[in-house]
Design a protein around this motif. Sequence first.
Motif, PDB file in Angstrom:
ATOM      1  N   TYR A  32       5.863   2.602  -3.150  1.00  0.00           N
ATOM      2  CA  TYR A  32       5.474   3.329  -1.938  1.00  0.00           C
ATOM      3  C   TYR A  32       6.677   3.834  -1.164  1.00  0.00           C
ATOM      4  O   TYR A  32       6.545   4.482  -0.130  1.00  0.00           O
ATOM      5  CB  TYR A  32       4.613   2.431  -1.026  1.00  0.00           C
ATOM      6  CG  TYR A  32       5.332   1.256  -0.418  1.00  0.00           C
ATOM      7  CD1 TYR A  32       5.631   0.134  -1.182  1.00  0.00           C
ATOM      8  CD2 TYR A  32       5.736   1.273   0.925  1.00  0.00           C
ATOM      9  CE1 TYR A  32       6.299  -0.940  -0.633  1.00  0.00           C
ATOM     10  CE2 TYR A  32       6.400   0.202   1.485  1.00  0.00           C
ATOM     11  CZ  TYR A  32       6.684  -0.903   0.700  1.00  0.00           C
ATOM     12  OH  TYR A  32       7.354  -1.971   1.249  1.00  0.00           O
ATOM     13  N   ILE A  73       0.686   1.894  -0.415  1.00  0.00           N
ATOM     14  CA  ILE A  73       0.719   3.259  -0.978  1.00  0.00           C
ATOM     15  C   ILE A  73      -0.346   4.105  -0.282  1.00  0.00           C
ATOM     16  O   ILE A  73      -0.095   5.253   0.110  1.00  0.00           O
ATOM     17  CB  ILE A  73       0.469   3.231  -2.508  1.00  0.00           C
ATOM     18  CG1 ILE A  73       1.534   2.385  -3.206  1.00  0.00           C
ATOM     19  CG2 ILE A  73       0.448   4.648  -3.081  1.00  0.00           C
ATOM     20  CD1 ILE A  73       1.275   2.142  -4.686  1.00  0.00           C
ATOM     21  N   ILE A  74      -1.532   3.501  -0.111  1.00  0.00           N
ATOM     22  CA  ILE A  74      -2.637   4.236   0.518  1.00  0.00           C
ATOM     23  C   ILE A  74      -2.267   4.610   1.964  1.00  0.00           C
ATOM     24  O   ILE A  74      -2.494   5.733   2.414  1.00  0.00           O
ATOM     25  CB  ILE A  74      -3.926   3.377   0.479  1.00  0.00           C
ATOM     26  CG1 ILE A  74      -4.356   3.163  -0.982  1.00  0.00           C
ATOM     27  CG2 ILE A  74      -5.049   4.029   1.288  1.00  0.00           C
ATOM     28  CD1 ILE A  74      -5.422   2.110  -1.188  1.00  0.00           C
ATOM     29  N   ARG A  76       0.705   5.094   3.243  1.00  0.00           N
ATOM     30  CA  ARG A  76       1.691   6.170   3.234  1.00  0.00           C
ATOM     31  C   ARG A  76       1.035   7.507   2.878  1.00  0.00           C
ATOM     32  O   ARG A  76       1.360   8.545   3.453  1.00  0.00           O
ATOM     33  CB  ARG A  76       2.788   5.820   2.230  1.00  0.00           C
ATOM     34  CG  ARG A  76       3.847   6.845   2.061  1.00  0.00           C
ATOM     35  CD  ARG A  76       5.170   6.337   2.581  1.00  0.00           C
ATOM     36  NE  ARG A  76       6.120   7.414   2.734  1.00  0.00           N
ATOM     37  CZ  ARG A  76       7.431   7.251   2.638  1.00  0.00           C
ATOM     38  NH1 ARG A  76       7.919   6.058   2.392  1.00  0.00           N
ATOM     39  NH2 ARG A  76       8.242   8.271   2.816  1.00  0.00           N
ATOM     40  N   ALA A  77       0.104   7.472   1.911  1.00  0.00           N
ATOM     41  CA  ALA A  77      -0.591   8.705   1.499  1.00  0.00           C
ATOM     42  C   ALA A  77      -1.379   9.264   2.681  1.00  0.00           C
ATOM     43  O   ALA A  77      -1.366  10.477   2.926  1.00  0.00           O
ATOM     44  CB  ALA A  77      -1.512   8.408   0.319  1.00  0.00           C
ATOM     45  N   ASN A  78      -2.038   8.389   3.420  1.00  0.00           N
ATOM     46  CA  ASN A  78      -2.809   8.859   4.581  1.00  0.00           C
ATOM     47  C   ASN A  78      -1.896   9.441   5.657  1.00  0.00           C
ATOM     48  O   ASN A  78      -2.214  10.452   6.271  1.00  0.00           O
ATOM     49  CB  ASN A  78      -3.663   7.712   5.153  1.00  0.00           C
ATOM     50  CG  ASN A  78      -4.804   7.363   4.201  1.00  0.00           C
ATOM     51  OD1 ASN A  78      -5.170   8.177   3.334  1.00  0.00           O
ATOM     52  ND2 ASN A  78      -5.354   6.168   4.327  1.00  0.00           N
ATOM     53  N   ASP A  83      -2.755  12.736  -1.698  1.00  0.00           N
ATOM     54  CA  ASP A  83      -3.406  11.761  -2.567  1.00  0.00           C
ATOM     55  C   ASP A  83      -2.420  10.615  -2.849  1.00  0.00           C
ATOM     56  O   ASP A  83      -1.207  10.847  -2.919  1.00  0.00           O
ATOM     57  CB  ASP A  83      -3.755  12.482  -3.879  1.00  0.00           C
ATOM     58  CG  ASP A  83      -4.768  11.706  -4.660  1.00  0.00           C
ATOM     59  OD1 ASP A  83      -5.948  11.783  -4.296  1.00  0.00           O
ATOM     60  OD2 ASP A  83      -4.362  11.009  -5.621  1.00  0.00           O
ATOM     61  N   SER A  84      -2.947   9.397  -3.027  1.00  0.00           N
ATOM     62  CA  SER A  84      -1.994   8.286  -3.216  1.00  0.00           C
ATOM     63  C   SER A  84      -1.202   8.423  -4.520  1.00  0.00           C
ATOM     64  O   SER A  84      -0.093   7.904  -4.633  1.00  0.00           O
ATOM     65  CB  SER A  84      -2.684   6.927  -3.103  1.00  0.00           C
ATOM     66  OG  SER A  84      -3.600   6.774  -4.121  1.00  0.00           O
ATOM     67  N   ILE A  87       2.202   9.925  -3.875  1.00  0.00           N
ATOM     68  CA  ILE A  87       3.199   8.957  -3.396  1.00  0.00           C
ATOM     69  C   ILE A  87       3.712   8.111  -4.565  1.00  0.00           C
ATOM     70  O   ILE A  87       4.925   7.979  -4.765  1.00  0.00           O
ATOM     71  CB  ILE A  87       2.572   8.010  -2.319  1.00  0.00           C
ATOM     72  CG1 ILE A  87       2.018   8.821  -1.148  1.00  0.00           C
ATOM     73  CG2 ILE A  87       3.565   6.936  -1.863  1.00  0.00           C
ATOM     74  CD1 ILE A  87       3.049   9.514  -0.304  1.00  0.00           C
ATOM     75  N   SER A  88       2.782   7.555  -5.356  1.00  0.00           N
ATOM     76  CA  SER A  88       3.238   6.655  -6.417  1.00  0.00           C
ATOM     77  C   SER A  88       4.068   7.397  -7.473  1.00  0.00           C
ATOM     78  O   SER A  88       5.103   6.891  -7.907  1.00  0.00           O
ATOM     79  CB  SER A  88       2.072   5.905  -7.051  1.00  0.00           C
ATOM     80  OG  SER A  88       1.121   6.794  -7.540  1.00  0.00           O
ATOM     81  N   GLU A 192      -9.990   5.747   0.146  1.00  0.00           N
ATOM     82  CA  GLU A 192      -9.156   4.984  -0.789  1.00  0.00           C
ATOM     83  C   GLU A 192      -9.472   5.386  -2.223  1.00  0.00           C
ATOM     84  O   GLU A 192     -10.609   5.733  -2.529  1.00  0.00           O
ATOM     85  CB  GLU A 192      -9.449   3.482  -0.645  1.00  0.00           C
ATOM     86  CG  GLU A 192      -8.932   2.892   0.629  1.00  0.00           C
ATOM     87  CD  GLU A 192      -9.046   1.365   0.652  1.00  0.00           C
ATOM     88  OE1 GLU A 192      -8.608   0.794   1.637  1.00  0.00           O
ATOM     89  OE2 GLU A 192      -9.562   0.770  -0.322  1.00  0.00           O
TER      90      GLU A 192
END
Length: 468
Positions: A32, A73-74, A76-78, A83-84, A87-88, A192
Amino acid sequence: MKIYNTMTRKKEEFVPIREGKVGIYVCGPTVYDFIHMGNARPMIVFDTLRRYLTYKGYEVNYVSNFTDVDDKIIKRANEEGVDSSVISERYIAEVKKDMAAMNVQEATTHPKATEEIPDMIALVQTLIEKGYAYEVNGTVYFRTRQFKEYGKLSHKNLDDLRSGNRSLQVSGEEEKEDSLDFVLWKPKKEGEPSWESPWGEGRPGWHLECSCMSKKYIGDIIDIHAGGEDLIFPHHENEIAQSEAANGTEFARYWMHNAFLKINNEKMSKSLGNFFTIREISEKYSLQVIRFFMLSAHYRSPLNFSADLVEAAKNGLERILTAYEKAEETAKKAAGVTPSPEEQESIERIETFIQRFEVAMEDDLNTADAISVIFELVKLSNTTIDAQSSKVYCERMTAAIRQLCDILGIETVREAELLDEEIERLIEERQQARKNKDFAKADEIRNTLLEQGIALEDTREGVKWKKI
Ligand code: AMP
Ligand code: ZN
């Protein structure tokens, strides 16, 4: 080789399950953000273990996962409104760059949690069928008390854990049969990532992925399972419970855990905010110096990060490289005369240094002692090699230094030869920052390069650089 096994709390002789082969599973990072120096410690330590076992002739199957579905990760994506997976994927690419720069070899397999969901679902199903798991309102829990050996790795007593846990129970978990039960599968929440499952849409719990991937890429029994010591409980304890309950066999033969990298005597961590990312530190020091610094302590000793210690590592590495270069230069000029009797004796001493290096590594990967042996070898080199030395002797010396450094993942080529790649990497990072409209970061990189005498010029054909 002797390995300290966290399970038995003893140094044990390493005996592989299958002759000549070793399966190693190392819990990898949650992707993340950039990794920090603490995260780099297990990467460097266990990469060195892999290199040593390979040197000893083992065929090593090295598996290390990327946790690419997780609350952080979620979140940070938000925050970024993406989309997560954006980020990943971004941070997997960045971790891989850092690993390469630290000379950490790519794993045989780097599985990602999101690509193994069907196998994780199958594992949960097996656990339910065997009575080790149960579902309530779309959440599947592991029935901890059913696994009689729970606590055997962390040497924790189930009753103590249960009474300690009762007061810690968080809301929404009243549905659990027991406060010690942990989540295998959790139901989807709005916004999510989620996957279809027999228990409705949802996503796997963190512990599940390692049980699943180690089985798939290594087998039911792993030779060596490794990670940082903070993973012993509950992560590794839960992995054992899941895997042994499902497979009906021992999960891992040897458990290796590295101690923390500390700063001002506190664990370096994201949550405490007392960290340096590998990317930040690479702007001040070559990552070869950082690798050398990490290996200068035994992996089970806490290591305190300080500028003085890193400077000492830098000077130590410099001493090795200088000796190596001198021997190499002398070898080029030396005539092909046969070694003198004194040189013959020194060649024998080189062999004993190599043996002593191995003895140190065989003693639970004592890289600190192994490095001391390299320093002794370097001293021999400095005191015996001069203009009169024979080519044979100089070449034996350079080969020995190179071989031992290689096992530790330390390059005998100097910084300057790596510099062009480093500049290219920083330029690429600056381009990425500009793309992300992070102009402060882009300017910072430009200034860092300027401080090192590299000027950038943005042209139509791309970014050009020159030394000033
Ligand atoms: P995480 O992404 O937090 O799961 O961490 C990835 C790996 O880094 C795990 O093996 C952790 O145990 C390890 N780790 C995290 N912080 C440190 C630290 N300060 N020192 C040593 N290892 C660490
Ligand atoms: Zn794990």
